[in-house]
Scaffold this motif. Structure first.
Motif, PDB file in Angstrom:
ATOM      1  N   ALA A 127       0.822  -1.215   0.000  1.00 16.42           N
ATOM      2  CA  ALA A 127       0.000   0.000   0.000  1.00 16.42           C
ATOM      3  C   ALA A 127       0.853   1.261   0.000  1.00 16.42           C
ATOM      4  O   ALA A 127       0.614   2.185  -0.787  1.00 16.42           O
ATOM      5  CB  ALA A 127      -0.940  -0.011   1.205  1.00 16.42           C
ATOM      6  N   VAL A 128       1.883   1.296   0.846  1.00 15.63           N
ATOM      7  CA  VAL A 128       2.691   2.514   0.935  1.00 15.63           C
ATOM      8  C   VAL A 128       3.523   2.713  -0.333  1.00 15.63           C
ATOM      9  O   VAL A 128       3.719   3.846  -0.793  1.00 15.63           O
ATOM     10  CB  VAL A 128       3.573   2.517   2.222  1.00 15.63           C
ATOM     11  CG1 VAL A 128       4.771   1.595   2.097  1.00 15.63           C
ATOM     12  CG2 VAL A 128       4.025   3.928   2.542  1.00 15.63           C
ATOM     13  N   VAL A 129       3.986   1.614  -0.917  1.00 15.66           N
ATOM     14  CA  VAL A 129       4.766   1.736  -2.165  1.00 15.66           C
ATOM     15  C   VAL A 129       3.863   2.222  -3.299  1.00 15.66           C
ATOM     16  O   VAL A 129       4.239   3.113  -4.068  1.00 15.66           O
ATOM     17  CB  VAL A 129       5.448   0.391  -2.516  1.00 15.66           C
ATOM     18  CG1 VAL A 129       6.002   0.405  -3.936  1.00 15.66           C
ATOM     19  CG2 VAL A 129       6.570   0.096  -1.527  1.00 15.66           C
ATOM     20  N   LEU A 130       2.674   1.648  -3.383  1.00 10.23           N
ATOM     21  CA  LEU A 130       1.769   2.062  -4.465  1.00 10.23           C
ATOM     22  C   LEU A 130       1.315   3.510  -4.284  1.00 10.23           C
ATOM     23  O   LEU A 130       1.127   4.229  -5.264  1.00 10.23           O
ATOM     24  CB  LEU A 130       0.550   1.132  -4.526  1.00 10.23           C
ATOM     25  CG  LEU A 130       0.819  -0.290  -5.011  1.00 10.23           C
ATOM     26  CD1 LEU A 130      -0.452  -1.132  -4.954  1.00 10.23           C
ATOM     27  CD2 LEU A 130       1.364  -0.303  -6.428  1.00 10.23           C
ATOM     28  N   GLY A 135       2.295   6.550  -6.860  1.00 15.08           N
ATOM     29  CA  GLY A 135       1.350   7.656  -7.018  1.00 15.08           C
ATOM     30  C   GLY A 135      -0.088   7.256  -7.289  1.00 15.08           C
ATOM     31  O   GLY A 135      -0.878   8.063  -7.793  1.00 15.08           O
ATOM     32  N   TYR A 136      -0.447   6.024  -6.976  1.00 18.37           N
ATOM     33  CA  TYR A 136      -1.847   5.620  -7.132  1.00 18.37           C
ATOM     34  C   TYR A 136      -2.689   6.176  -5.978  1.00 18.37           C
ATOM     35  O   TYR A 136      -2.164   6.420  -4.882  1.00 18.37           O
ATOM     36  CB  TYR A 136      -1.973   4.092  -7.165  1.00 18.37           C
ATOM     37  CG  TYR A 136      -1.429   3.472  -8.429  1.00 18.37           C
ATOM     38  CD1 TYR A 136      -2.090   3.657  -9.644  1.00 18.37           C
ATOM     39  CD2 TYR A 136      -0.259   2.725  -8.434  1.00 18.37           C
ATOM     40  CE1 TYR A 136      -1.596   3.104 -10.809  1.00 18.37           C
ATOM     41  CE2 TYR A 136       0.250   2.167  -9.605  1.00 18.37           C
ATOM     42  CZ  TYR A 136      -0.430   2.362 -10.787  1.00 18.37           C
ATOM     43  OH  TYR A 136       0.053   1.832 -11.938  1.00 18.37           O
ATOM     44  N   SER A 137      -3.969   6.353  -6.252  1.00 17.22           N
ATOM     45  CA  SER A 137      -4.860   6.870  -5.211  1.00 17.22           C
ATOM     46  C   SER A 137      -5.278   5.720  -4.282  1.00 17.22           C
ATOM     47  O   SER A 137      -5.110   4.541  -4.617  1.00 17.22           O
ATOM     48  CB  SER A 137      -6.107   7.476  -5.849  1.00 17.22           C
ATOM     49  OG  SER A 137      -6.880   6.457  -6.447  1.00 17.22           O
ATOM     50  N   HIS A 138      -5.845   6.097  -3.141  1.00 15.68           N
ATOM     51  CA  HIS A 138      -6.337   5.075  -2.207  1.00 15.68           C
ATOM     52  C   HIS A 138      -7.362   4.173  -2.884  1.00 15.68           C
ATOM     53  O   HIS A 138      -7.361   2.964  -2.701  1.00 15.68           O
ATOM     54  CB  HIS A 138      -6.972   5.755  -0.984  1.00 15.68           C
ATOM     55  CG  HIS A 138      -5.987   6.439  -0.090  1.00 15.68           C
ATOM     56  ND1 HIS A 138      -6.076   7.777   0.232  1.00 15.68           N
ATOM     57  CD2 HIS A 138      -4.875   5.978   0.543  1.00 15.68           C
ATOM     58  CE1 HIS A 138      -5.075   8.089   1.037  1.00 15.68           C
ATOM     59  NE2 HIS A 138      -4.331   7.032   1.237  1.00 15.68           N
ATOM     60  N   ALA A 139      -8.241   4.800  -3.668  1.00 18.70           N
ATOM     61  CA  ALA A 139      -9.304   4.024  -4.331  1.00 18.70           C
ATOM     62  C   ALA A 139      -8.710   3.038  -5.338  1.00 18.70           C
ATOM     63  O   ALA A 139      -9.155   1.881  -5.424  1.00 18.70           O
ATOM     64  CB  ALA A 139     -10.270   4.976  -5.028  1.00 18.70           C
ATOM     65  N   PRO A 148     -11.192  -2.735   1.214  1.00 13.53           N
ATOM     66  CA  PRO A 148     -11.865  -1.428   1.281  1.00 13.53           C
ATOM     67  C   PRO A 148     -10.861  -0.275   1.289  1.00 13.53           C
ATOM     68  O   PRO A 148      -9.719  -0.440   1.736  1.00 13.53           O
ATOM     69  CB  PRO A 148     -12.625  -1.485   2.608  1.00 13.53           C
ATOM     70  CG  PRO A 148     -12.708  -2.925   2.957  1.00 13.53           C
ATOM     71  CD  PRO A 148     -11.517  -3.588   2.366  1.00 13.53           C
ATOM     72  N   GLU A 149     -11.318   0.870   0.821  1.00 15.29           N
ATOM     73  CA  GLU A 149     -10.453   2.044   0.733  1.00 15.29           C
ATOM     74  C   GLU A 149      -9.928   2.453   2.120  1.00 15.29           C
ATOM     75  O   GLU A 149      -8.777   2.881   2.260  1.00 15.29           O
ATOM     76  CB  GLU A 149     -11.248   3.190   0.101  1.00 15.29           C
ATOM     77  CG  GLU A 149     -10.376   4.239  -0.524  1.00 15.29           C
ATOM     78  CD  GLU A 149     -11.209   5.334  -1.188  1.00 15.29           C
ATOM     79  OE1 GLU A 149     -12.177   4.992  -1.892  1.00 15.29           O
ATOM     80  OE2 GLU A 149     -10.882   6.517  -1.004  1.00 15.29           O
ATOM     81  N   GLY A 150     -10.795   2.313   3.124  1.00 17.94           N
ATOM     82  CA  GLY A 150     -10.391   2.665   4.483  1.00 17.94           C
ATOM     83  C   GLY A 150      -9.235   1.804   4.970  1.00 17.94           C
ATOM     84  O   GLY A 150      -8.352   2.271   5.705  1.00 17.94           O
ATOM     85  N   THR A 151      -9.223   0.554   4.535  1.00 18.24           N
ATOM     86  CA  THR A 151      -8.124  -0.344   4.910  1.00 18.24           C
ATOM     87  C   THR A 151      -6.816   0.140   4.294  1.00 18.24           C
ATOM     88  O   THR A 151      -5.760   0.103   4.932  1.00 18.24           O
ATOM     89  CB  THR A 151      -8.439  -1.782   4.421  1.00 18.24           C
ATOM     90  OG1 THR A 151      -9.708  -2.160   4.941  1.00 18.24           O
ATOM     91  CG2 THR A 151      -7.395  -2.768   4.865  1.00 18.24           C
ATOM     92  N   VAL A 152      -6.915   0.604   3.049  1.00 18.30           N
ATOM     93  CA  VAL A 152      -5.713   1.116   2.378  1.00 18.30           C
ATOM     94  C   VAL A 152      -5.190   2.347   3.122  1.00 18.30           C
ATOM     95  O   VAL A 152      -3.988   2.478   3.370  1.00 18.30           O
ATOM     96  CB  VAL A 152      -6.017   1.457   0.907  1.00 18.30           C
ATOM     97  CG1 VAL A 152      -4.805   2.116   0.248  1.00 18.30           C
ATOM     98  CG2 VAL A 152      -6.415   0.208   0.132  1.00 18.30           C
TER      99      VAL A 152
ATOM    100  N   PHE B   7      -6.225  10.064   6.962  1.00 18.97           N
ATOM    101  CA  PHE B   7      -7.123  10.609   5.939  1.00 18.97           C
ATOM    102  C   PHE B   7      -6.376  11.515   4.965  1.00 18.97           C
ATOM    103  O   PHE B   7      -6.975  12.206   4.160  1.00 18.97           O
ATOM    104  CB  PHE B   7      -8.270  11.371   6.604  1.00 18.97           C
ATOM    105  CG  PHE B   7      -9.055  10.501   7.537  1.00 18.97           C
ATOM    106  CD1 PHE B   7      -9.928   9.547   7.034  1.00 18.97           C
ATOM    107  CD2 PHE B   7      -8.873  10.581   8.904  1.00 18.97           C
ATOM    108  CE1 PHE B   7     -10.624   8.714   7.886  1.00 18.97           C
ATOM    109  CE2 PHE B   7      -9.567   9.735   9.753  1.00 18.97           C
ATOM    110  CZ  PHE B   7     -10.448   8.803   9.249  1.00 18.97           C
ATOM    111  N   ASP B   8      -5.053  11.496   5.064  1.00 16.85           N
ATOM    112  CA  ASP B   8      -4.237  12.332   4.202  1.00 16.85           C
ATOM    113  C   ASP B   8      -4.243  11.785   2.774  1.00 16.85           C
ATOM    114  O   ASP B   8      -3.945  10.617   2.544  1.00 16.85           O
ATOM    115  CB  ASP B   8      -2.809  12.353   4.742  1.00 16.85           C
ATOM    116  CG  ASP B   8      -1.917  13.271   3.929  1.00 16.85           C
ATOM    117  OD1 ASP B   8      -2.463  14.103   3.187  1.00 16.85           O
ATOM    118  OD2 ASP B   8      -0.698  13.143   4.040  1.00 16.85           O
ATOM    119  N   HIS B   9      -4.589  12.657   1.830  1.00 17.30           N
ATOM    120  CA  HIS B   9      -4.634  12.245   0.429  1.00 17.30           C
ATOM    121  C   HIS B   9      -3.325  12.546  -0.293  1.00 17.30           C
ATOM    122  O   HIS B   9      -3.163  12.182  -1.435  1.00 17.30           O
ATOM    123  CB  HIS B   9      -5.777  12.970  -0.304  1.00 17.30           C
ATOM    124  CG  HIS B   9      -7.120  12.446   0.050  1.00 17.30           C
ATOM    125  ND1 HIS B   9      -7.714  11.419  -0.637  1.00 17.30           N
ATOM    126  CD2 HIS B   9      -7.975  12.789   1.032  1.00 17.30           C
ATOM    127  CE1 HIS B   9      -8.900  11.164  -0.102  1.00 17.30           C
ATOM    128  NE2 HIS B   9      -9.079  11.977   0.919  1.00 17.30           N
TER     129      HIS B   9
END
Lengths: 178, 120
Positions: A127-130, A135-139, A148-152, B7-9
């Motif tokens: 997750a942190v590398v991506l 530069g990928y978004s959480h989604a 789920p996005e919250g898990t990311v 929640f930091d984007h």
């Protein structure tokens, strides 16, 4: 390019390999640690993507689709070989015990960071590398990992907190030294 | 940059740069050559489908031939309820005109029509 590759254009697929090679290798390395295993997994991923390119939706970006396949290939390889944690450490990271004098060396910082990365749970690592490297978004990451996005968000948060420790130690030492 | 909120984007540029340095291998060209060599020989999904096309077509033809053979045999068998002379035989049994079939000379057309009508 991806649409051309899907239509059977091998040169177009070759161009995709060149474009995404570094990213695929980084993602595989984040999962496997060992650079050789990571390259094998990245290659497996590229070949699997070629085999299944008929399933790729050309209306969507190619990167996340490929990263997902590479991540699966790396995870499969990790499961198959039952890589032990000690084997995951690169020679550099395995020998690096940052002492007061070594911290000045950027290589030592890299080693410490690499070691901290290896210590993270696999999903946090990916997750942190991506997020911070690729530069990928959480989604997007949530879609790739099937969580789920919250898990990311949580994974990125915890991974950053762990990885910032060696970075902060290095920065503190530099400020004290200067 | 160093936000501590989940929640930091925003990307952490410094951490990202360091991780990039740690994870990026130096010999990309060697890796790309290696993968491209494998890509050149690896079958793609359309080649896999193409490979299945001939055996698939052959199997379909064999199935059609087998089905045709079985259907033909069923129609020709005496047990079949579709025997062609059965309607005539049924009519003949109804009016006692077996003589129409056993006669040595061809029957008159009117006799046959009459026999069929009576059979109904």
């Amino acid at each position: 390019m991806a649409a051309r590759a899907q239509a059977g254009d091998r040169e177009a697929y070759g161009a995709l390999v060149m474009r995404y090679a570094a990213q695929a290798r980084r993602v595989a390395r984040a999962i496997l640690g060992n650079p050789e295993d990571a390259d094998d997994a990245a290659q497996d991923g590229f070949l699997a993507a070629l085999r299944h390119i008929g399933r790729y939706d050309p209306d969507r970006p190619f990167g996340p689709w490929l990263v997902r396949i590479v991540a699966n290939a790396a995870a499969d390889r990790r499961r198959r070989r039952k890589v032990r944690r000690t084997e995951e450490l690169s020679p550099l990271a395995a020998t690096a015990v940052p002492g007061p004098s070594e911290v000045t060396d950027r290589r030592a910082l890299r080693a410490a960071l690499e070691s901290a990365l290896v210590d993270l749970p696999e999903r946090q690592r990916i997750a942190v590398v991506l997020f911070d490297v690729e530069g990928y978004s959480h989604a997007e990451i949530a879609g790739m990992l099937g969580v789920p996005e919250g898990t990311v968000r949580s994974d990125v948060f915890h991974a950053r907190r762990a990885l910032r420790e060696p970075l902060a130690a290095w920065r503190t030492w530099k400020e004290r030294d200067s | 940059m160093n936000s501590q909120s989940p929640f930091d984007h925003q990307r952490d540029a410094e951490l990202g740069a360091m991780l990039l340095e740690v994870l990026t291998p130096t010999d990309d060209a060697v890796f790309v050559r290696r993968v491209l060599a494998r890509v050149g020989t690896a079958p793609t999904w359309w080649e896999v489908l193409d490979g299945w096309a001939r055996p698939g077509l052959a199997a379909a033809l064999v199935l059609v031939a087998l089905a045709g053979f079985l259907l033909g045999r069923t129609l020709r068998s005496p047990e079949s309820g579709m025997a062609l002379d059965e309607p005539v035989r049924a009519v003949a049994e109804g009016i006692g005109v077996a003589s129409l079939f056993s006669a040595s000379v061809p029957p008159d057309v009117d006799m046959v029509v009459l026999a069929v009508n009576n059979g109904q």
